[in-house]
Design a protein around this motif. Structure first.
Motif, PDB file in Angstrom:
ATOM      1  N   LEU A 172       0.825  -1.215   0.000  1.00  0.00           N
ATOM      2  CA  LEU A 172       0.000   0.000   0.000  1.00  0.00           C
ATOM      3  C   LEU A 172       0.856   1.259   0.000  1.00  0.00           C
ATOM      4  N   THR A 173       1.818   1.320   0.918  1.00  0.00           N
ATOM      5  CA  THR A 173       2.666   2.516   0.990  1.00  0.00           C
ATOM      6  C   THR A 173       3.580   2.625  -0.227  1.00  0.00           C
ATOM      7  N   GLY A 174       4.053   1.475  -0.754  1.00  0.00           N
ATOM      8  CA  GLY A 174       4.882   1.520  -1.957  1.00  0.00           C
ATOM      9  C   GLY A 174       4.124   2.019  -3.163  1.00  0.00           C
ATOM     10  N   THR A 175       2.863   1.572  -3.303  1.00  0.00           N
ATOM     11  CA  THR A 175       2.035   2.060  -4.420  1.00  0.00           C
ATOM     12  C   THR A 175       1.756   3.546  -4.275  1.00  0.00           C
TER      13      THR A 175
ATOM     14  N   SER B  67       3.628   5.713  -2.791  1.00  0.00           N
ATOM     15  CA  SER B  67       4.868   6.422  -3.110  1.00  0.00           C
ATOM     16  C   SER B  67       5.105   6.484  -4.611  1.00  0.00           C
ATOM     17  N   LEU B  68       4.805   5.386  -5.320  1.00  0.00           N
ATOM     18  CA  LEU B  68       4.990   5.363  -6.770  1.00  0.00           C
ATOM     19  C   LEU B  68       4.063   6.355  -7.470  1.00  0.00           C
ATOM     20  N   ILE B  69       2.796   6.359  -7.064  1.00  0.00           N
ATOM     21  CA  ILE B  69       1.834   7.264  -7.704  1.00  0.00           C
ATOM     22  C   ILE B  69       2.192   8.720  -7.428  1.00  0.00           C
ATOM     23  N   SER B  70       2.507   9.031  -6.182  1.00  0.00           N
ATOM     24  CA  SER B  70       2.881  10.416  -5.861  1.00  0.00           C
ATOM     25  C   SER B  70       4.175  10.801  -6.561  1.00  0.00           C
ATOM     26  N   GLY B  71       5.102   9.863  -6.748  1.00  0.00           N
ATOM     27  CA  GLY B  71       6.330  10.159  -7.497  1.00  0.00           C
ATOM     28  C   GLY B  71       6.052  10.464  -8.954  1.00  0.00           C
ATOM     29  N   LEU B  72       5.153   9.703  -9.573  1.00  0.00           N
ATOM     30  CA  LEU B  72       4.778   9.988 -10.965  1.00  0.00           C
ATOM     31  C   LEU B  72       4.112  11.357 -11.087  1.00  0.00           C
ATOM     32  N   ILE B  73       3.247  11.674 -10.122  1.00  0.00           N
ATOM     33  CA  ILE B  73       2.606  13.004 -10.134  1.00  0.00           C
ATOM     34  C   ILE B  73       3.658  14.097  -9.969  1.00  0.00           C
ATOM     35  N   LEU B  74       4.647  13.854  -9.093  1.00  0.00           N
ATOM     36  CA  LEU B  74       5.718  14.834  -8.886  1.00  0.00           C
ATOM     37  C   LEU B  74       6.521  15.053 -10.171  1.00  0.00           C
ATOM     38  N   ILE B  75       6.865  13.956 -10.861  1.00  0.00           N
ATOM     39  CA  ILE B  75       7.625  14.096 -12.107  1.00  0.00           C
ATOM     40  C   ILE B  75       6.834  14.883 -13.143  1.00  0.00           C
ATOM     41  N   PHE B  76       5.537  14.595 -13.282  1.00  0.00           N
ATOM     42  CA  PHE B  76       4.706  15.317 -14.252  1.00  0.00           C
ATOM     43  C   PHE B  76       4.566  16.791 -13.879  1.00  0.00           C
TER      44      PHE B  76
ATOM     45  N   LEU C  43       5.777  20.858  -4.011  1.00  0.00           N
ATOM     46  CA  LEU C  43       6.320  20.591  -2.678  1.00  0.00           C
ATOM     47  C   LEU C  43       5.492  19.543  -1.949  1.00  0.00           C
ATOM     48  N   PHE C  44       4.170  19.612  -2.115  1.00  0.00           N
ATOM     49  CA  PHE C  44       3.284  18.662  -1.437  1.00  0.00           C
ATOM     50  C   PHE C  44       3.494  17.242  -1.951  1.00  0.00           C
ATOM     51  N   THR C  45       3.527  17.071  -3.269  1.00  0.00           N
ATOM     52  CA  THR C  45       3.726  15.728  -3.832  1.00  0.00           C
ATOM     53  C   THR C  45       5.127  15.207  -3.521  1.00  0.00           C
ATOM     54  N   ALA C  46       6.117  16.097  -3.467  1.00  0.00           N
ATOM     55  CA  ALA C  46       7.464  15.661  -3.098  1.00  0.00           C
ATOM     56  C   ALA C  46       7.489  15.147  -1.660  1.00  0.00           C
ATOM     57  N   GLY C  47       6.848  15.880  -0.750  1.00  0.00           N
ATOM     58  CA  GLY C  47       6.775  15.426   0.637  1.00  0.00           C
ATOM     59  C   GLY C  47       5.980  14.142   0.778  1.00  0.00           C
ATOM     60  N   LEU C  48       4.860  14.041   0.047  1.00  0.00           N
ATOM     61  CA  LEU C  48       4.043  12.831   0.120  1.00  0.00           C
ATOM     62  C   LEU C  48       4.801  11.619  -0.410  1.00  0.00           C
ATOM     63  N   CYS C  49       5.509  11.805  -1.512  1.00  0.00           N
ATOM     64  CA  CYS C  49       6.286  10.704  -2.088  1.00  0.00           C
ATOM     65  C   CYS C  49       7.376  10.245  -1.122  1.00  0.00           C
ATOM     66  N   SER C  50       8.091  11.196  -0.525  1.00  0.00           N
ATOM     67  CA  SER C  50       9.164  10.841   0.413  1.00  0.00           C
ATOM     68  C   SER C  50       8.604  10.165   1.656  1.00  0.00           C
ATOM     69  N   PHE C  51       7.493  10.684   2.164  1.00  0.00           N
ATOM     70  CA  PHE C  51       6.910  10.130   3.398  1.00  0.00           C
ATOM     71  C   PHE C  51       6.409   8.710   3.187  1.00  0.00           C
TER      72      PHE C  51
ATOM     73  N   ALA D 121       7.305   6.592   0.835  1.00  0.00           N
ATOM     74  CA  ALA D 121       8.444   5.705   0.569  1.00  0.00           C
ATOM     75  C   ALA D 121       9.141   5.317   1.869  1.00  0.00           C
ATOM     76  N   MET D 122       9.256   6.277   2.798  1.00  0.00           N
ATOM     77  CA  MET D 122       9.872   5.971   4.088  1.00  0.00           C
ATOM     78  C   MET D 122       9.016   4.996   4.882  1.00  0.00           C
ATOM     79  N   LEU D 123       7.677   5.169   4.832  1.00  0.00           N
ATOM     80  CA  LEU D 123       6.789   4.236   5.527  1.00  0.00           C
ATOM     81  C   LEU D 123       6.900   2.832   4.951  1.00  0.00           C
ATOM     82  N   ALA D 124       6.978   2.744   3.601  1.00  0.00           N
ATOM     83  CA  ALA D 124       7.106   1.427   2.971  1.00  0.00           C
ATOM     84  C   ALA D 124       8.400   0.741   3.404  1.00  0.00           C
ATOM     85  N   MET D 125       9.480   1.471   3.476  1.00  0.00           N
ATOM     86  CA  MET D 125      10.759   0.882   3.863  1.00  0.00           C
ATOM     87  C   MET D 125      10.739   0.443   5.335  1.00  0.00           C
TER      88      MET D 125
END
Length: 558
Positions: free
Chosen positions: A72-75, A77-86, A498-506, A508-512
């Protein structure tokens, strides 16, 4: 009619008051709605068996393995990372956030929001009078008075680097200019003129050249065809000059022939005047590039005297650059005295040339340390004020003059106060600033002080109108994609990036952490949710102690 006109302001005033009241009450309506939702949840707690539902949900969540939470957390992180890149790509390309743009364009009208009207209100001009602020549509694109030759200069750059220095938008504007200049006012098009009209619209350079040769076959005295060949086919300035001279002789011969046939006609027709001015100007530029600078200056002065009403072509900017090359600073000052007037439109060439002359008078002896000890003299103060004036008009120029940013070939059209104008000015005038000893040092020490004078350049200027907010969009259309467009004022990263960057990092950290320490993260999650729902339980207990149980029983039966 008078009654109707008199009632309109009253009705408008009532409507505005109603809108303001609704906007003011919206915040309180939200609080009331939130409170009603909490009360409704409490009232329907027993009839809807919400307690049993929550219990079964908690049992289901307790049966989930840590792998589920990792997925769940990995998915997430992936979705928020894609949104951040776009979002980052969209911001780099268009200068704004996609989510923010969609919200403003589509969601704000649904919520009853209105655009801020402060940008379209009145503002004070330099002389104190109130004038409407220019809108985005008024960011006019001008023909670059010093534009290069396509065949002899732009194409050679393409052959060497493989990059296209001109954008399609820029070339399309040039095609429209040529159509208007050379075939725009002809009542009946001759066959060769019709071919040339089509030639200017051709996107392929070889197709334009073939069309020019076709027009010459139809009429060997088609001056516009020779102009096109000089601009696009000639690979050297000498060859371009030869073709321009051929076109000039055709225009002059045609005008003399018409004068002999009709003694009462004008010496030049409208199309011939445009052709004559264009050809003479390009011949003067050829002479300047070939080192015959005095000849170029004479041709430009004669052209300005012969056609004084064509000031919108900015021939004086060509003259200023040639005079600076001759180091005829007194003549430069005389030209500036005529064109650096408050009633005339400004340009980077006018403002920065004026600053160069004043800086040149003091720059050879200027020292920042000495100036900080004894203060600025009157001449130094005038030079600094001239630099501040120039930087306020176009803040992009100093980085090119100080070589903090790489130069490219200037476009054929520029936007005043924009990055395209800065590129065009610095490309031709950097050598003149370097020739004046200490001028670049004075510019380096003082240009950033301008921004302290105008802390909010989009809202209020000092000596000019507020800086237009449309320059970035227009410059991206005029300048090639490999050039990093200078943006002023510097934009901060949008909130959603900034929001999507923080969400992606957070996430990803939870998944790890969940993958490495599943039991510890489970305890932490239970503690977090119990703490999160503690206020709701506290609110429910207070409601039970405040209201009698019989009241709630009767209410649930209803």
């Amino acid at each position: 009619m008078e009654d109707t006109a008199g009632s309109n302001p009253q009705s408008l005033g009532f409507t505005e008051k109603l809108k303001s009241w609704l906007s003011w009450s919206w915040t309180y309506v939200c609080f009331i709605w939130f409170g009603m939702v909490l009360i409704m949840i409490y009232v329907l707690w027993s009839p809807l068996k919400l307690q049993e539902t929550l219990t079964s949900a908690s049992v289901f969540l307790n049966t989930l393995t840590p792998k589920f939470y990792v997925a769940l957390t990995g998915t997430s992180s992936l979705i928020s990372g894609l949104i951040l890149i776009f979002e980052w790509w969209y911001f780099r390309k268009y200068g704004t956030s996609f989510i923010e743009q969609v919200s403003v364009s589509h969601l704000r009208p649904l919520l009853g929001g209105v655009e801020n009207s402060s940008t379209t209100g009145l503002f004070a001009s330099v002389n104190g009078e109130a004038e409407p602020r220019p809108s985005v549509s008024e960011c006019k694109v001008w023909r670059n008075p010093l534009n290069l030759f396509r065949g002899a200069e732009y194409n050679r750059y393409t052959w060497v680097t493989g990059k296209e220095p001109l954008t399609y938008y820029d070339m399309n504007l040039s095609a429209q200019d040529h159509q208007t200049f050379f075939t725009g006012d002809t009542p009946q098009l001759r066959p060769e003129d019709a071919v040339m009209q089509k030639a200017w619209r051709e996107r392929n350079p070889q197709a334009r050249i073939r069309a020019a040769y076709q027009a010459i076959e139809m009429n060997h005295e088609c001056a516009a065809a020779y102009v096109l060949l000089a601009e696009e086919e000639a690979t050297t300035i000498t060859e371009a000059e030869r073709l321009f001279k051929k076109a000039l002789s055709i225009v002059r011969q045609r005008s003399h022939t018409v004068e002999q046939q009709q003694s009462n006609c004008t010496w030049y027709s409208g199309k011939d005047i445009n052709l004559l001015v264009y050809i003479k100007r390009r011949l003067a530029m050829c002479a300047r590039k070939l080192g015959r600078i005095k000849e170029a200056v004479k041709m430009m002065r004669d052209l300005m005297k012969e056609f004084p009403l064509l000031g919108m072509l900015n021939i004086h900017e060509n003259l200023l650059e040639a005079l600076l090359e001759l180091q005829a600073y007194a003549d430069v000052q005389a030209v500036l005295a005529k064109y650096d007037d408050i009633s005339l439109p400004k340009s980077a060439t006018i403002c920065y040339t004026s600053a160069l002359l004043k800086a040149r008078a003091v720059s050879d002896k200027f020292s920042p340390e000495a100036a900080s000890r004894r203060g600025l003299s009157t001449a130094e103060m005038n030079a600094v004020e001239a630099i501040h004036r120039a930087v306020e008009f176009n803040p992009h120029v100093p980085k090119y003059l100080l070589e903090m940013k790489s130069l490219i070939l200037p476009p054929e059209h520029i936007l005043k106060r924009g990055d395209s104008e800065a590129v065009a000015y610095a490309f031709f005038h950097l050598q003149h600033w370097k020739r004046a000893e200490g001028a670049l040092n004075l510019l380096h020490c003082t240009w950033e002080g301008t921004f302290r004078i105008i802390p909010y350049p989009l809202e209020k200027g000092h000596l000019f109108y507020p800086y237009p907010g449309c320059t970035e969009t227009a410059d991206r259309e005029l300048l090639p994609s490999f050039h990093e467009v200078s943006v002023y004022p510097k934009k901060e990263l949008p909130f959603f990036i900034l929001f999507t960057a923080g969400l992606c990092s957070f996430t990803a950290m939870l998944a790890m952490l969940t993958h490495q320490f599943p039991e510890l993260m489970g305890v932490f999650a239970k503690a977090f949710f119990s703490t999160l729902f503690a206020p709701l339980g506290f609110f429910a207990d207070k409601m039970e102690s405040f209201m009698p149980s019989s009241f709630w029983h009767q209410l649930t039966r209803i």
